[in-house]
Design a protein around this motif. Structure first.
Motif, short mmCIF file in Angstrom:
data_model
loop_
_atom_site.label_atom_id
_atom_site.label_comp_id
_atom_site.label_asym_id
_atom_site.label_seq_id
_atom_site.Cartn_x
_atom_site.Cartn_y
_atom_site.Cartn_z
N GLY A 70 0.83 -1.19 0.00
CA GLY A 70 0.00 0.00 0.00
C GLY A 70 0.87 1.24 0.00
N GLU A 71 0.27 2.35 0.39
CA GLU A 71 0.99 3.62 0.44
C GLU A 71 0.63 4.39 1.70
OE1 GLU A 71 0.12 5.82 -3.10
OE2 GLU A 71 1.53 4.66 -4.33
N VAL A 177 -8.37 1.05 13.11
CA VAL A 177 -9.46 0.18 12.65
C VAL A 177 -9.20 -0.08 11.18
CG1 VAL A 177 -11.93 -0.07 12.27
CG2 VAL A 177 -11.10 1.10 14.33
N GLU A 178 -9.22 -1.36 10.79
CA GLU A 178 -8.86 -1.72 9.42
C GLU A 178 -9.88 -2.71 8.84
OE1 GLU A 178 -4.70 -2.67 7.16
OE2 GLU A 178 -5.22 -3.98 8.84
N PRO A 179 -10.93 -2.21 8.18
CA PRO A 179 -11.88 -3.10 7.51
C PRO A 179 -11.37 -3.48 6.13
CG PRO A 179 -12.62 -0.85 7.31
CD PRO A 179 -11.35 -0.80 8.13
N GLY A 180 -11.96 -4.53 5.57
CA GLY A 180 -11.55 -4.96 4.24
C GLY A 180 -12.55 -5.91 3.61
N ILE A 181 -12.20 -6.41 2.44
CA ILE A 181 -13.00 -7.39 1.73
C ILE A 181 -12.06 -8.41 1.09
CG2 ILE A 181 -13.13 -5.88 -0.30
CD1 ILE A 181 -15.84 -7.17 -0.92
N ASN A 182 -12.36 -9.68 1.26
CA ASN A 182 -11.49 -10.75 0.79
C ASN A 182 -12.26 -11.76 -0.06
OD1 ASN A 182 -9.13 -9.88 1.98
ND2 ASN A 182 -9.32 -11.19 3.77
N ALA A 183 -11.56 -12.35 -1.00
CA ALA A 183 -12.03 -13.56 -1.68
C ALA A 183 -11.24 -14.72 -1.09
CB ALA A 183 -11.80 -13.46 -3.18
N ARG A 189 -9.38 -29.16 3.06
CA ARG A 189 -9.87 -29.03 4.43
C ARG A 189 -8.85 -28.35 5.32
NH1 ARG A 189 -11.09 -34.10 8.53
NH2 ARG A 189 -12.04 -32.90 10.20
N TYR A 190 -7.58 -28.35 4.90
CA TYR A 190 -6.50 -27.83 5.75
C TYR A 190 -5.84 -26.58 5.18
CZ TYR A 190 -7.01 -32.68 7.22
OH TYR A 190 -7.54 -33.89 7.63
N LEU A 191 -6.21 -26.14 4.00
CA LEU A 191 -5.52 -25.03 3.35
C LEU A 191 -6.52 -24.10 2.67
CD1 LEU A 191 -2.78 -23.76 2.50
CD2 LEU A 191 -2.90 -25.18 0.44
N GLN A 192 -6.31 -22.80 2.89
CA GLN A 192 -7.16 -21.79 2.27
C GLN A 192 -6.29 -20.61 1.86
OE1 GLN A 192 -10.16 -19.23 4.54
NE2 GLN A 192 -11.53 -20.74 3.62
N LEU A 193 -6.55 -20.07 0.68
CA LEU A 193 -5.86 -18.88 0.19
C LEU A 193 -6.82 -17.70 0.20
CD1 LEU A 193 -3.97 -20.37 -2.90
CD2 LEU A 193 -3.15 -20.17 -0.54
N GLU A 194 -6.27 -16.50 0.35
CA GLU A 194 -7.10 -15.30 0.36
C GLU A 194 -6.43 -14.19 -0.42
OE1 GLU A 194 -7.64 -14.02 4.39
OE2 GLU A 194 -5.61 -13.26 4.57
N ALA A 195 -7.26 -13.32 -0.99
CA ALA A 195 -6.77 -12.13 -1.70
C ALA A 195 -7.79 -11.03 -1.49
CB ALA A 195 -6.60 -12.43 -3.19
N GLY A 196 -7.31 -9.80 -1.22
CA GLY A 196 -8.27 -8.75 -0.97
C GLY A 196 -7.63 -7.40 -0.75
N VAL A 197 -8.49 -6.45 -0.38
CA VAL A 197 -8.05 -5.08 -0.12
C VAL A 197 -8.53 -4.66 1.26
CG1 VAL A 197 -8.01 -4.44 -2.55
CG2 VAL A 197 -10.11 -4.13 -1.24
N LYS A 198 -7.79 -3.71 1.87
CA LYS A 198 -8.13 -3.18 3.19
C LYS A 198 -7.95 -1.66 3.17
CE LYS A 198 -6.33 -7.30 5.54
NZ LYS A 198 -5.38 -7.79 6.58
N TYR A 199 -8.55 -1.02 4.16
CA TYR A 199 -8.32 0.40 4.35
C TYR A 199 -8.05 0.67 5.82
CZ TYR A 199 -8.49 5.43 3.82
OH TYR A 199 -8.13 6.76 3.80
N ILE A 214 4.24 13.21 9.07
CA ILE A 214 3.20 12.24 8.75
C ILE A 214 2.07 12.39 9.75
CG2 ILE A 214 2.68 9.78 8.63
CD1 ILE A 214 5.48 9.30 7.67
N LYS A 215 0.88 12.62 9.26
CA LYS A 215 -0.27 12.88 10.14
C LYS A 215 -0.91 11.58 10.64
CE LYS A 215 -1.28 17.20 7.75
NZ LYS A 215 -2.29 17.97 6.95
N ASP A 216 -0.91 10.54 9.80
CA ASP A 216 -1.52 9.27 10.14
C ASP A 216 -1.02 8.22 9.15
OD1 ASP A 216 -3.17 9.47 7.74
OD2 ASP A 216 -4.40 10.88 8.87
N ILE A 217 -1.48 6.99 9.29
CA ILE A 217 -1.11 5.94 8.34
C ILE A 217 -2.34 5.47 7.55
CG2 ILE A 217 0.88 5.19 9.70
CD1 ILE A 217 -0.83 2.76 10.59
N ASN A 218 -3.32 6.33 7.40
CA ASN A 218 -4.51 5.98 6.65
C ASN A 218 -4.16 5.61 5.21
OD1 ASN A 218 -5.77 6.76 8.98
ND2 ASN A 218 -6.88 8.49 8.10
N GLY A 219 -4.95 4.69 4.65
CA GLY A 219 -4.73 4.36 3.25
C GLY A 219 -5.13 2.93 2.92
#
Length: 242
Positions: A70-71, A177-183, A189-199, A214-219
């Motif tokens: 991210g940035e 606080v960091e919400p996001g959305i993942n696929a 049964r023992y392995l799962q992969l994820e990909a997504g974005v957060k803010y 630097i005022k914050d680490i938002n992004g």
């Protein structure tokens, strides 16, 4: 007299048979009722017992590793996270997550001869509701609620001595606080992969010593991860597939 005697003998025989039939009826009737109730309790169109399925809970637990890009203030920032969580019914996760980040800021803060980069970590409670959990690909909405700390380090720290006291004097704490959305991709049964974005939503910093504070680490950040564990160790024994 002879006829009367024969009548008594015949009556005794009939009476004994009647008692025997009553006894057999008393034994067979409960057995028949129990068999009937059991038969109606089962789903004749399937291969499992329906009434138990409603109370079944599928448990899971896993260890996850994520990496995101991210940035912060338009500068490249790299995130690495580690989380451990409990999964209920393959529909909701609750656990803890910790994230380390490094941002290539190249800020001149007037405290040393070198430009400095931002380094820090944060962690806290991890919550993640999951949709379409019975499919090969799921959709989830993770959120982190916690706190962390950040500080500055020479961008060429490998060539110079690291001043731990200076780093601690200039470190700052923050809430995040960091919400996001993942696929989510169910590999096994023992392995799962994820990909997504957060803010990231963080509290404000107070860094008056920097020429470009630097005022914050938002992004935003985007990345991938892997989860290793058991996602349905509480299988319903009445079902063929879960």
């Amino acid at each position: 007299m002879q006829h009367f005697t024969e009548f008594v003998v015949y009556y005794n025989i009939i009476n004994q048979k009647s008692k025997s039939m009553k006894l057999n009826t008393a034994i067979l009737l409960p057995l028949l009722m129990g068999f009937t109730i059991t038969t109606f309790a089962q789903d004749t169109s399937g291969d499992y017992v329906e009434f138990n399925d409603r109370k079944n809970v599928v448990h899971g637990v896993y260890l996850g590793l994520t990496t995101h890009y991210g940035e912060i203030e338009d500068k490249d920032t790299f995130f690495t996270g580690l989380k451990v969580a409990y999964v209920a019914n393959q529909q909701f996760e609750i656990g803890f997550v910790g994230t380390f980040f490094y941002s290539d800021q190249n800020i001149y803060r007037g405290l040393s001869m070198y430009d400095e980069d931002l380094i820090g970590a944060y962690g806290g409670l991890h919550l993640e509701p999951i949709l379409f959990s019975k499919h090969r690909v799921n959709l989830s909405f993770p959120v982190l609620i916690g706190a962390g700390g950040m500080g500055y380090i020479d961008d060429n720290y490998s060539d110079h001595d690291f001043d731990e006291d200076e780093f601690e004097d200039n470190a700052q704490a923050f809430f995040i606080v960091e919400p996001g959305i993942n696929a989510l991709f169910n590999i096994s049964r023992y392995l799962q992969l994820e990909a997504g974005v957060k803010y990231r939503f963080s509290s404000k910093f107070n860094d008056a010593k920097s020429f470009a504070p630097i005022k914050d680490i938002n992004g935003f950040s985007a990345g991938i991860g892997v989860k290793v564990g058991i996602f349905n160790m509480g299988r319903n024994r009445y079902k063929k597939n879960i």
